[in-house]
Design a protein around this motif. Structure first.
Motif, PDB file in Angstrom:
ATOM      1  N   THR A 189      -4.835   0.891  -7.923  1.00  0.00           N
ATOM      2  CA  THR A 189      -5.469   2.153  -8.340  1.00  0.00           C
ATOM      3  C   THR A 189      -4.708   3.347  -7.784  1.00  0.00           C
ATOM      4  N   GLU A 190      -4.266   3.242  -6.551  1.00  0.00           N
ATOM      5  CA  GLU A 190      -3.501   4.318  -5.916  1.00  0.00           C
ATOM      6  C   GLU A 190      -2.197   4.579  -6.673  1.00  0.00           C
ATOM      7  N   HIS A 191      -1.554   3.518  -7.160  1.00  0.00           N
ATOM      8  CA  HIS A 191      -0.317   3.688  -7.933  1.00  0.00           C
ATOM      9  C   HIS A 191      -0.583   4.448  -9.231  1.00  0.00           C
ATOM     10  N   VAL A 192      -1.653   4.066  -9.919  1.00  0.00           N
ATOM     11  CA  VAL A 192      -1.988   4.721 -11.192  1.00  0.00           C
ATOM     12  C   VAL A 192      -2.231   6.208 -10.971  1.00  0.00           C
ATOM     13  N   ARG A 193      -3.011   6.540  -9.960  1.00  0.00           N
ATOM     14  CA  ARG A 193      -3.317   7.950  -9.693  1.00  0.00           C
ATOM     15  C   ARG A 193      -2.078   8.728  -9.269  1.00  0.00           C
ATOM     16  N   GLN A 194      -1.194   8.084  -8.550  1.00  0.00           N
ATOM     17  CA  GLN A 194       0.065   8.737  -8.168  1.00  0.00           C
ATOM     18  C   GLN A 194       0.866   9.108  -9.407  1.00  0.00           C
ATOM     19  N   HIS A 195       0.997   8.151 -10.328  1.00  0.00           N
ATOM     20  CA  HIS A 195       1.787   8.406 -11.549  1.00  0.00           C
ATOM     21  C   HIS A 195       1.119   9.472 -12.414  1.00  0.00           C
ATOM     22  N   GLN A 196      -0.219   9.453 -12.473  1.00  0.00           N
ATOM     23  CA  GLN A 196      -0.917  10.471 -13.259  1.00  0.00           C
ATOM     24  C   GLN A 196      -0.735  11.862 -12.662  1.00  0.00           C
ATOM     25  N   SER A 197      -0.776  11.958 -11.344  1.00  0.00           N
ATOM     26  CA  SER A 197      -0.611  13.262 -10.695  1.00  0.00           C
ATOM     27  C   SER A 197       0.793  13.814 -10.882  1.00  0.00           C
ATOM     28  N   GLU A 198       1.760  12.929 -11.126  1.00  0.00           N
ATOM     29  CA  GLU A 198       3.143  13.354 -11.328  1.00  0.00           C
ATOM     30  C   GLU A 198       3.509  13.403 -12.811  1.00  0.00           C
ATOM     31  N   ASN A 199       2.481  13.293 -13.676  1.00  0.00           N
ATOM     32  CA  ASN A 199       2.665  13.360 -15.133  1.00  0.00           C
ATOM     33  C   ASN A 199       3.668  12.318 -15.641  1.00  0.00           C
ATOM     34  N   LEU A 200       3.608  11.122 -15.050  1.00  0.00           N
ATOM     35  CA  LEU A 200       4.472  10.022 -15.477  1.00  0.00           C
ATOM     36  C   LEU A 200       3.672   9.111 -16.402  1.00  0.00           C
ATOM     37  N   ARG A 201       4.180   8.905 -17.598  1.00  0.00           N
ATOM     38  CA  ARG A 201       3.487   8.058 -18.569  1.00  0.00           C
ATOM     39  C   ARG A 201       3.925   6.607 -18.365  1.00  0.00           C
ATOM     40  N   LYS A 202       2.966   5.789 -17.978  1.00  0.00           N
ATOM     41  CA  LYS A 202       3.245   4.388 -17.715  1.00  0.00           C
ATOM     42  C   LYS A 202       2.253   3.501 -18.468  1.00  0.00           C
ATOM     43  N   GLU A 236       0.839  -1.180   0.000  1.00  0.00           N
ATOM     44  CA  GLU A 236       0.000   0.000   0.000  1.00  0.00           C
ATOM     45  C   GLU A 236       0.882   1.240   0.000  1.00  0.00           C
ATOM     46  N   GLY A 237       0.477   2.271  -0.724  1.00  0.00           N
ATOM     47  CA  GLY A 237       1.257   3.503  -0.765  1.00  0.00           C
ATOM     48  C   GLY A 237       1.895   3.725  -2.129  1.00  0.00           C
ATOM     49  N   ARG A 238       2.958   4.513  -2.163  1.00  0.00           N
ATOM     50  CA  ARG A 238       3.598   4.903  -3.411  1.00  0.00           C
ATOM     51  C   ARG A 238       4.337   3.734  -4.066  1.00  0.00           C
ATOM     52  N   LEU A 239       4.432   3.829  -5.394  1.00  0.00           N
ATOM     53  CA  LEU A 239       5.295   2.932  -6.163  1.00  0.00           C
ATOM     54  C   LEU A 239       6.183   3.807  -7.036  1.00  0.00           C
TER      55      LEU A 239
END
Length: 605
Positions: free
Chosen positions: A131-144, A106-109
């Motif tokens: 889901t939390e990982h996806v939203r984290q990457h989207q908020s940081e403008n990381l394309r995954k 749980e938490g950041r990836l």
């Protein structure tokens, strides 16, 4: 009469100290080089060549993680990491682009990899973490790019969670149909850890489908099993599923049968044996440390000592470092293979003998003269070094187990178990259980004793059971009322109501052995120092089987046309024993013992 005897401890020396302490195995005067033993066992020998099962699983795993091309981060369900280690090593994952590996939390990836592959069981909790990982990457403008590999299959509930969270479109969904996994050359497992609860408490029968599927897979690889015997309601349902699956197949594989018979056993049939303390070496490792996926976690100082300690073979064990590392336990370890199934009371003598054998080998070099003899010596050196390293580790494990088995608490617990099995000194047992509760010993110990009490005496007197329940809730907390209610729903703990049946079963099946020779055992009862797990005989005990839960059946499976022509008649018969709901390590040891005695080759499940 079986008289509450204590399991014999390793013999004592002068001053009353145990052999494993006073006379540690004399280790060869050589510098030990740490030799890493793979967690993946060699399963190509002995009865069946199980490598085909593992190879198929590796192929399926490779296909699953290849859904995203190029290098990728592999994020694994923590409960699957050990299991996948039995199939593939890090090199295999790297060949399929597994540049980085992470444990799902749980938490950041945080990862530099553009592609991320999740390998998880269909757990709702994990869907929210991902889901939390996806939203984290989207908020940081990381394309995954993301992929989820469900083991063994995706579920509607997991898909619904991803859809409701609005992230379903971010994933490529794949399934990895992992079912049977070879744990050793004679042991396979489905690793359905919650199957007993699901089947008998929740009424969820999904695990029976996977049992049937796994048996169909085995029959596709090793031929149709001609004779199937079973005991228990779940076993009956599995047999019905197999019959239906065979009818639905358009064409069966005409592989000559390599497995001669199958025994299906519900765990519900014998709830007594799992409640008894295992007294084989492997069983006590599991009781003391816990064995998971062919590995036990030990202090790093034991598994990987520094060079200074290696040069002093008689030095005491290194101080604990606090860091735990896995140590593999399977038949590739020659020392472990020789001692795993022995009763713990004879272990120290075996370790000392093995140490002397290794010492004699090292001394040979001083007397070796010819070039050919030196060449032969060097060929075996690596093997002996590995045995030497393994011997040192198993000696350390033995010493830690001895600290437990010598304790007054352990000895009294064994005495209570054996009194219950023999049906004697019940008042002493009740007093001991009450003392355990008052001392707030591990609740699992108390519950195991209560279940054993209930199973061997057809329940507990209502007044006595109410007293135990009240004491447990007051001592361990009100939340354990749910545990007690569940155990009563499963009838593992129950109030006495009818005439006890266990005394008849104990007598007719000869479950108690008085004149047991643990040094050179002649009965499977050595695995529990006098108590024999329920045997697999059928026809001569039909009356007794009626006293046990569930139906008893025996069926003949017709072989596909053309499958009989190539059957080998000169090989030993092979029996597959399939426990539905779990099996203990000491029961596996008992089956290995039977296979040696009967010159047969039963497979343990």
């Amino acid at each position: 009469m079986f008289k509450s005897k204590q399991p014999a401890q390793p013999q004592t020396q002068q001053g009353g100290k145990q052999m494993a302490q006073q006379q540690k195995p004399q280790q060869p005067q050589q510098q030990l080089k740490p030799i890493v033993l793979s967690q993946i066992p060699n399963i190509s020998s002995k009865v069946l060549n199980l490598t085909s099962i593992r190879d198929q699983s590796k192929l399926d795993l490779g296909d699953a993680i290849s859904t995203l091309k190029g290098s990728k981060a592999i994020v694994m369900d923590p409960k699957l990491i050990g299991l996948l280690n039995l199939l593939a090593d890090p090199t295999f994952l790297q060949n399929y682009g597994g540049e980085k590996r992470y444990e799902l939390k749980e938490g950041r990836l945080d990862t530099e990899c553009k592609n991320i592959v999740y390998i998880v069981r269909p757990n709702i909790k994990y869907m929210y973490w991902i889901t939390e990982h996806v939203r984290q990457h989207q908020s940081e403008n990381l394309r995954k790019e993301y992929s989820i590999v469900f083991v063994p299959r995706a579920t509607i509930l997991c898909s619904r969670v991803l859809e409701e969270e609005g992230v379903m479109g971010n994933f490529v969904i794949h399934e990895f149909p992992l079912d049977i996994v070879p744990f050793d050359e004679d042991v396979l497992s489905l690793e359905l850890s919650n199957s007993y609860r699901e089947l008998l408490l929740d009424g969820e029968k999904t695990s029976l489908f996977w049992v049937a599927k796994s048996l169909m897979k085995l029959q596709a690889m090793f031929g149709t099993i001609p004779i199937v015997k079973g005991k228990g309601q779940c076993s009956r349902l599995v047999m019905d599923m197999i019959v239906r699956m065979r009818k639905e197949m358009s064409e069966e594989v005409t592989v000559p049968p390599e497995i001669d018979s199958l025994i299906l056993l519900d765990r519900e049939v014998d709830t007594i044996t799992p409640m008894c303390t295992q007294l084989t070496y492997e069983g006590l490792i599991d009781e003391t440390f816990g064995i998971n996926n062919n590995a036990v976690f030990l202090d790093e100082g034991i598994v990987n000592p520094n060079q200074g300690q290696q040069q002093q073979p008689n030095a005491p064990p290194p101080p604990p470092t606090g860091k735990k590392v896995p140590f593999p336990l399977h038949s590739n370890d020659k020392v472990y293979s020789e001692i795993r199934d022995t009763n713990f009371s004879v272990l120290s003598g075996l370790l000392n003998k093995k140490a002397k054998d290794i010492d004699e080998y090292y001394k040979m070099f001083k007397t070796t003269q010819s070039i050919s003899a030196i060449r032969d010596y060097m060929k075996k050196l690596s093997s002996y070094q590995m045995e030497h390293n393994s011997l040192r580790i198993h000696t350390c494990i033995t010493e830690e187990i001895l600290e437990v088995t010598k304790s007054n608490s352990f000895m009294k617990g064994i005495e209570a178990e054996q009194n219950l099995l023999a049906g004697v000194n019940l008042e002493n047992v009740e007093s001991y259980i009450e003392d355990c509760i008052n001392k707030k010993e591990m609740i699992h110990k108390v519950l195991r004793l209560l279940i054993l009490y209930s199973a061997t005496h057809n329940g507990i007197k209502p007044k006595q059971l109410d007293f135990f329940k009240r004491e447990i809730i007051q001592t361990y907390g009100f939340e354990h009322k749910i545990t007690l209610d569940n155990l009563e729903s499963l009838r593992l703990i129950r109030k006495s109501d009818t005439r006890a049946t266990f005394p008849n079963i104990r007598k007719d099946l000869h479950l108690i052995v008085d004149d047991l020779n643990e040094q050179s055992p002649n009965d499977i009862a050595y695995t529990y120092s006098g108590y024999a797990p329920l045997p697999g005989g059928w026809r001569h005990i039909e009356e007794v089987l009626r006293l046990l839960p569930g139906p008893t059946f025996e069926e003949i499976q017709p072989l596909p046309q053309g499958a009989t022509s190539n059957v080998k008649s000169d090989r030993k018969p092979i029996t597959l024993v399939y426990f539905i709901g779990g099996v203990t390590f000491s029961e596996i040891s008992a089956l290995r013992f039977l296979s040696r005695q009967d010159q047969a080759n039963p497979y343990k499940w």
